[in-house]
Motif scaffolding. Sequence first.
Motif, short mmCIF file in Angstrom:
data_model
loop_
_atom_site.label_atom_id
_atom_site.label_comp_id
_atom_site.label_asym_id
_atom_site.label_seq_id
_atom_site.Cartn_x
_atom_site.Cartn_y
_atom_site.Cartn_z
N UNK A 77 -9.09 7.89 2.31
CA UNK A 77 -8.31 8.86 1.52
C UNK A 77 -7.57 8.17 0.38
N UNK A 78 -7.40 8.91 -0.70
CA UNK A 78 -6.77 8.33 -1.89
C UNK A 78 -5.36 7.83 -1.59
N UNK A 83 -1.28 3.69 -1.26
CA UNK A 83 -0.22 3.10 -0.43
C UNK A 83 -0.47 1.63 -0.19
N UNK A 84 -1.74 1.27 0.03
CA UNK A 84 -2.07 -0.14 0.24
C UNK A 84 -1.78 -0.96 -1.00
N UNK A 88 1.01 -3.95 -1.33
CA UNK A 88 0.59 -5.30 -1.72
C UNK A 88 1.37 -5.78 -2.95
N UNK A 89 1.69 -4.84 -3.86
CA UNK A 89 2.35 -5.23 -5.11
C UNK A 89 3.86 -5.07 -5.08
N UNK A 90 4.44 -4.82 -3.92
CA UNK A 90 5.89 -4.68 -3.86
C UNK A 90 6.61 -5.93 -4.33
N UNK A 91 5.98 -7.07 -4.21
CA UNK A 91 6.64 -8.31 -4.62
C UNK A 91 6.96 -8.31 -6.11
N UNK A 214 -9.31 1.15 8.31
CA UNK A 214 -9.02 1.20 6.87
C UNK A 214 -8.18 0.02 6.37
N UNK A 215 -8.32 -1.12 7.03
CA UNK A 215 -7.58 -2.33 6.65
C UNK A 215 -6.07 -2.11 6.64
N UNK A 216 -5.59 -1.23 7.49
CA UNK A 216 -4.16 -0.98 7.54
C UNK A 216 -3.38 -2.17 8.08
#
Length: 242
Positions: A77-78, A83-84, A88-91, A214-216
């Motif tokens: 799902x989109x 969200x992933x 990942x880019x929160x840094x 889903x690689x969660x």
Amino acid sequence: MNQSDAGGTLPPWRHPAFRTGAREMLSIAPGISAWGLVTGVAMVKALGVPLSLLMSMVVFAGSAQLASVPLIAAGAPLWVVWATALCVNLRFVIFSAQWRPYFAHLPLAQRLRLGYFTADLNYVLFMRRFPQPRPAPEQLPYFWGGAATNWLAWQVPSVAGIALGERVPTHWGLGFAGTLALLGLLQTLLSDRATWVAAAVAGCAAVAAYALPLRLNIVVAIAAAVAIGLLMEQLPRQRRRA
């Protein structure tokens, strides 16, 4: 960019600090290029050439690209893809907050350009050279020197991987080579106890949650690392207050 961008009379690309930033980034460019090549190959095998080129130029965030590609290929799902990539880019939120004392005085359009070219390693090199959070004329040229080198070191191999991805045999083991390159880049970011602990927690969490769909497990690892990092930052403050 005009002359005022450099904080002096020279445009950034003619300032000596620009060459300094480019030269320092060149020393770690091979690892960036290896990872860019792997990312290009991974993207084209899952998305095809047009989407891979678009993603490489627009997203320009290797970890987010690699995390999103298998989800897109699996028909996730989109909201899971978004969200992933966000986790990942929160840094980069932290990077931006750290850069604010240096660049907050610049126009919004220029700060947006700086945000696009921001990357892990030019952040590390910049903070190493300018540890004091106050503006200086050489900071912007230094940033652009490192950012330009980093962008080329990533995009050229990434585009090459996209163009040649279908011709690269799977048994060459580029995935493992990319993992080694990423480990090399990771080592430069582990500068104190907090980052080492956060990295260890993220690794353990990723392995423990590997069975999630889903690689969660990537999202779980990032959330665990952020949580432990925030906790380790708060503990010294609470001790001082006590």
